[in-house]
Design an enzyme around this catalytic site. Structure first.
Site, PDB file in Angstrom:
ATOM      1  N   GLY A 135     -24.392  35.095  29.755  1.00  0.00           N
ATOM      2  CA  GLY A 135     -24.111  34.515  30.981  1.00  0.00           C
ATOM      3  C   GLY A 135     -22.618  33.861  30.760  1.00  0.00           C
ATOM      4  O   GLY A 135     -21.976  33.734  29.725  1.00  0.00           O
ATOM      5  N   CYS A 136     -21.928  33.475  31.954  1.00  0.00           N
ATOM      6  CA  CYS A 136     -20.790  33.113  31.710  1.00  0.00           C
ATOM      7  C   CYS A 136     -20.422  31.570  31.329  1.00  0.00           C
ATOM      8  O   CYS A 136     -19.520  31.371  30.290  1.00  0.00           O
ATOM      9  CB  CYS A 136     -19.887  32.917  33.249  1.00  0.00           C
ATOM     10  SG  CYS A 136     -21.141  32.110  34.517  1.00  0.00           S
ATOM     11  N   TYR A 137     -21.347  30.579  31.689  1.00  0.00           N
ATOM     12  CA  TYR A 137     -21.331  29.167  31.005  1.00  0.00           C
ATOM     13  C   TYR A 137     -21.600  29.489  29.466  1.00  0.00           C
ATOM     14  O   TYR A 137     -20.954  28.846  28.629  1.00  0.00           O
ATOM     15  CB  TYR A 137     -22.456  28.452  31.732  1.00  0.00           C
ATOM     16  CG  TYR A 137     -21.919  27.601  32.848  1.00  0.00           C
ATOM     17  CD1 TYR A 137     -21.064  26.944  32.856  1.00  0.00           C
ATOM     18  CD2 TYR A 137     -22.651  28.000  34.181  1.00  0.00           C
ATOM     19  CE1 TYR A 137     -20.603  26.042  34.122  1.00  0.00           C
ATOM     20  CE2 TYR A 137     -22.429  26.918  35.240  1.00  0.00           C
ATOM     21  CZ  TYR A 137     -21.471  26.140  35.247  1.00  0.00           C
ATOM     22  OH  TYR A 137     -21.175  25.512  36.219  1.00  0.00           O
ATOM     23  N   ALA A 138     -22.754  30.372  29.088  1.00  0.00           N
ATOM     24  CA  ALA A 138     -23.028  30.314  27.705  1.00  0.00           C
ATOM     25  C   ALA A 138     -22.041  30.857  27.047  1.00  0.00           C
ATOM     26  O   ALA A 138     -22.021  30.356  25.673  1.00  0.00           O
ATOM     27  CB  ALA A 138     -24.569  31.394  27.830  1.00  0.00           C
ATOM     28  N   THR A 139     -21.223  32.137  27.310  1.00  0.00           N
ATOM     29  CA  THR A 139     -20.362  32.543  26.472  1.00  0.00           C
ATOM     30  C   THR A 139     -19.253  31.448  25.953  1.00  0.00           C
ATOM     31  O   THR A 139     -18.951  31.277  24.872  1.00  0.00           O
ATOM     32  CB  THR A 139     -19.553  33.724  27.394  1.00  0.00           C
ATOM     33  OG1 THR A 139     -20.357  34.827  27.659  1.00  0.00           O
ATOM     34  CG2 THR A 139     -18.363  34.239  26.504  1.00  0.00           C
TER      35      THR A 139
END
Length: 878
Positions: free
Chosen positions: A695-699
């Site tokens: 995910g974008c937040y997770a990256t």
């Protein structure tokens, strides 16, 4: 003939994979290399703070922990003082001190102790100019009077101490050795004054320093028998050190990073025994280049044949020592090669038979070789070998429409140690404008062959390589022949199998063969073409000379064929734009129920019309082998039927495509590979056929926290804010610009799926509170990280710089990064690093474009790795 182990063996050079005979010597860091994404829990010495970053940096460059361990085994196979002598010029100390110390800290961490000798020429010129003394040179050697020597001595001591202190700051124990290291006599007192000619080296002081755990740091100052200090050129001092210590490597650090040819291209390697006379005859080899090559030859002529010289940039020291491709110019003696075009030219035919039989298995080995020699008596060939027969290559020339073929390659351990393999390939390329050979697809040493090849194709577990074939029709004919011969003869065009059969039956091994590409070799490391059925996917990889470990194939039509399921969203649009400029991928299908029948905008390679593909369509396409990579760009919980359709299609076909899922559906499924290349071993991604895109937040959150996991003193808290593109295209309050204006909307205050994702991947619980703001694209994280021990902001920033050194899509900055600066860029920026008064809490900030590195760019990284292309192919580097 050539085992996988032998292919891996090499000393003092890096153009092929190296392995030392015998068992790998244990090294303290080896255990950490075996983990997938290691975070050390040890803080016993300061260097542990940077160990993780440096090791992962090396692993990322090499692509295989096996190679790193082999290099370590090679370099630790000799006594510590015989590992390497490194000459550091004054300009390096001035302009590249940080890069130098980071590289030396890595070597020190893994138990390697290079002997460092430095100069200070540019600094000395500056100081003399300030003192009103004009430097004088005779024949390139500085004339040294008493005043010059006094200035030089003070300067050398200052520079030596500065280097030692910088190393100590990085946790490296370094010992200054500034007097009594070089014994000398006057070079020519009347002509050059107080300039010395080295007559002896104090090896005992060096050995004592290393045995006590210190890197020896020497100045290029010498003393006469009566105690007079003399100035010595640093290159000369390094050469005399090398003669005394006989190291595996002699390294000259250079701002230019190597030697360059007439076209301005960096020279990768020079084999002196084969190339010296030719080089000296070239008009462009003059001045400094000519002198440097001549001096290095004179040095290597006095050293063991296994010793090599490298001229490299200080920032590339790790790459030079621990990668196959290297970084600068490698110079070695090599070996002169002999050649033969008939068996009668071999002085000892029995010796030739012994060479061909060695390393072979099976009771019919002798009979097989006899049949092979009979074949050579009746056919044209050219053999290349050294005087001791440590290496032998046999090429069957181009004939009857067949390309020239490397039919035999056998190298002993001694042959690899003296670098004959590269000598042979140099000779092959000089005499054979084009050449074909094959290797097993699962061979662990494919990198060397890719380095030698212009292109490749894989069929049924075998890789056929070629170089020098530029005609597209000829390449297609070659590929077709490779496939059809295998199908027609069920692999029987392999020279090895035909010779075995001929040995048993007494038949002629080539009676039914019109053309073939074969290698007489027992093991697959250099077994030449073994034709088989085309059961797998494959892609021409001519643009990637050093592809990652994984699937390095070539499809019938060339570029990889891509299908995008769910192309309507913002991420799908960004991926389309990236694929449009990718040289080795073609977008064949885009699926969107709402846009079916409309033309895809933003893709210019060909006209693509939106379709509404059903799971049944996907199953049938997979069964036919129409697609090489499926990208699922669907909302969470929607793509499962399509993934299962791919699984179903595989059951009725030998085809096996790659799936990259952009949703969260498979990020917690252990049977899928999590595709964050900067934190997950790239080998795992390269070998995967189903990849869960993070995910974008997770990256951004993982990259922002990962370097400090081993130092955590509690739960990190992440305050994240995203632009409204992260809420997707479907209308909602979270992407309603009017609702967001003058507003900030928090959502999923606890238990957000990215909170679970980050915690799962980092192996530690985090708290995450996401928000959405009025800007369109980009994410900002402010991350509060508790520490288990007091640390400074500078220490923490250094940890991040070391951890992400060499990562092209991660940028470590000083100040907190801004969203407006990351929008439209393909990487992540990390900064801030502000520590509170206790030193036990740091605030780190990270920004990412949620549509690019947060989704489409990262997807393309994973596609490149899994499909066998260079990781950053088609990605503009930030």
């Amino acid at each position: 003939m050539l085992s996988a182990a032998a292919v891996a063996l090499r000393a003092g050079a890096r153009r092929t994979v190296r392995r030392l005979p015998g068992k790998t010597r244990a090294i303290p860091v080896a255990a950490s290399l075996r983990r997938q994404r290691p975070f050390s829990t040890s803080a016993s010495r300061k260097t542990d703070l940077t160990t993780r970053g440096m090791i992962v940096q090396t692993l990322s460059s090499v692509g295989s922990k096996r190679e790193v361990q082999q290099y370590l085994s090679l370099f630790t196979s000799v006594s510590s003082q015989r590992f390497a002598v490194i000459k550091v010029g004054g300009a390096i100390l001035t302009d590249y001190l940080d890069e130098l110390c980071s590289s030396l800290a890595f070597l020190y961490t893994v138990g390697l102790y290079p002997v460092i000798v430095h100069g200070a020429g540019p600094q000395l010129n500056s100081l003399l100019e300030q003192a009103g003394v004009e430097p004088q040179f005779e024949e390139g050697i500085r004339v040294t009077d008493a005043k010059t020597l006094r200035v030089a001595r003070d300067l050398f001591l200052k520079e030596n101490l500065n280097l030692v202190n910088k190393l100590e700051e990085k946790g490296v124990h370094a010992q200054p050795l500034t007097t009594g290291m070089f014994r000398a006599e006057y070079l020519n007192k009347e002509k050059w004054g107080l300039v010395g000619k080295v007559t002896g080296v104090n090896k005992q002081a060096i050995e004592t320093a290393i045995s006590n755990g210190y890197l020896p740091i020497l100045t290029s100052m010498a003393e006469t028998d009566d105690g007079q200090i003399l100035n010595v050129n640093a290159d000369v001092a390094a050469a005399e050190l090398a003669r005394a210590l006989e190291p595996l490597k002699v390294v000259y650090l250079s701002e230019k990073g190597g030697l360059f040819d007439a076209a301005g291209q960096k020279i990768s390697a020079i084999n002196l025994d084969e190339e010296f006379d030719h080089l000296m005859s070239q008009e462009w080899v003059r001045y400094g280049t000519r002198l440097k090559i001549k001096e290095i030859k004179e040095l290597l002529d006095t050293l063991p044949r296994a010793t090599s010289v490298a001229i490299i940039h200080p920032g590339d020291l790790q790459k030079e020592l621990f990668t196959d491709s290297g970084a600068g110019t490698l110079i070695r003696r090599g070996s002169k090669l002999l050649s033969a075009t008939s068996l009668s030219e071999f002085k000892d035919l029995d010796a030739l038979k012994t060479v061909l039989i060695r390393d072979r298995e099976g009771p019919d080995a002798k009979e097989t070789v006899d049949k092979y020699l009979e074949f050579l008596k009746e056919n044209d060939f050219k053999a290349y070998y050294d005087g001791q027969m440590n290496a032998l290559a046999i090429v069957l020339p181009a004939k009857d429409g067949r390309q020239a073929t490397l039919a035999t390659l056998t190298i002993t351990k001694s042959g690899w140690l003296t670098n004959i393999a590269d000598n042979i390939f140099t000779a092959l390329k000089k005499e054979h404008p084009s050449l074909v050979w094959t290797v097993k697809e699962d061979d662990e040493n494919l990198g060397w062959f890719f380095d030698k090849a212009d292109g490749s194709i894989t069929r049924d577990g075998d890789v056929m390589f070629w170089y020098g074939i530029e005609n597209g029709d000829e390449i297609m004919r070659l590929m077709k022949d490779f496939t059809l011969n295998g199908r027609a003869m069920l692999g029987d065009s392999n020279l090895e199998s035909r010779l075995h059969r001929a040995a048993k039956t007494g038949s002629k091994p080539f009676a039914q063969q019109a053309r073939g590409y074969s290698t007489l070799a027992r093991r697959p490391a250099v077994s030449a073409p073994v034709f088989g059925l085309n059961t797998g996917r494959g892609y021409v990889t001519q643009t990637n000379p050093n592809p990652p470990i994984g699937k390095k194939n070539a499809s019938k039509s060339g570029p990889a064929r891509v299908a995008l399921i769910g192309a309507r969203g913002y991420t799908g649009q960004e991926l389309v734009r990236l694929l449009d400029s990718h040289p080795n991928m073609d977008l064949r299908h885009v699926s969107s129920r709402e846009l079916a029948g409309k033309k895809l905008e933003g893709y210019n390679k060909s006209e693509v019309i939106y379709e509404s593909l059903s799971p049944d369509d996907v199953r049938d396409m997979e069964k036919r082998g129409d697609i090489d990579c499926w990208v699922m760009a669907l909302p969470n919980g929607v793509c499962k039927p399509f993934v299962e359709a791919v699984y179903e299609g595989r059951k009725g076909s030998n085809h096996k495509s790659v799936i990259v899922d952009l949703s969260a559906d498979y990020r917690f499924d252990n049977s899928w590979t999590y595709g964050l290349p900067e934190l997950v071993q790239r080998n795992n991604i390269a070998d995967a056929t189903q990849i869960a895109n993070p995910g974008c937040y997770a990256t951004a959150a993982q990259l922002g926290i990962a370097p400090l996991v081993e130092h955590l003193g509690g739960m990190p808290h992440i305050f994240g804010v995203s632009g409204y593109s992260g809420a997707g295209t479907k209308p909602s309050p979270k992407n309603d610009v009017e609702n967001l204006t003058n507003n900030l909307i928090p959502y999923s205050l606890t238990g957000h799926i990215h909170e679970r994702e980050v915690s799962s991947q980092l192996g530690t619980q985090v708290a995450f509170v996401p928000h959405v703001a009025v800007w369109f694209r980009g994410i900002h994280h402010t991350i509060s990280i508790p520490l288990k021990q007091s640390m400074t902001s500078r220490d923490i920033r250094q940890i991040y710089q070391d951890r992400y050194a060499g990562e092209k899509l991660v940028k470590v900055v000083g100040e907190a990064p801004l969203v407006k600066n990351i929008s439209g860029k393909h990487g992540v920026e990390i900064g801030g690093f502000e520590v509170d008064k206790t030193g036990k809490r740091v605030v780190v900030c990270a920004t990412i474009d949620n549509l690019l590195k947060g989704a489409a760019t990262q997807c393309l990284q994973n596609m490149n790795l899994a499909l066998g292309y260079a990781e950053y192919e088609g990605i503009p580097i930030m």
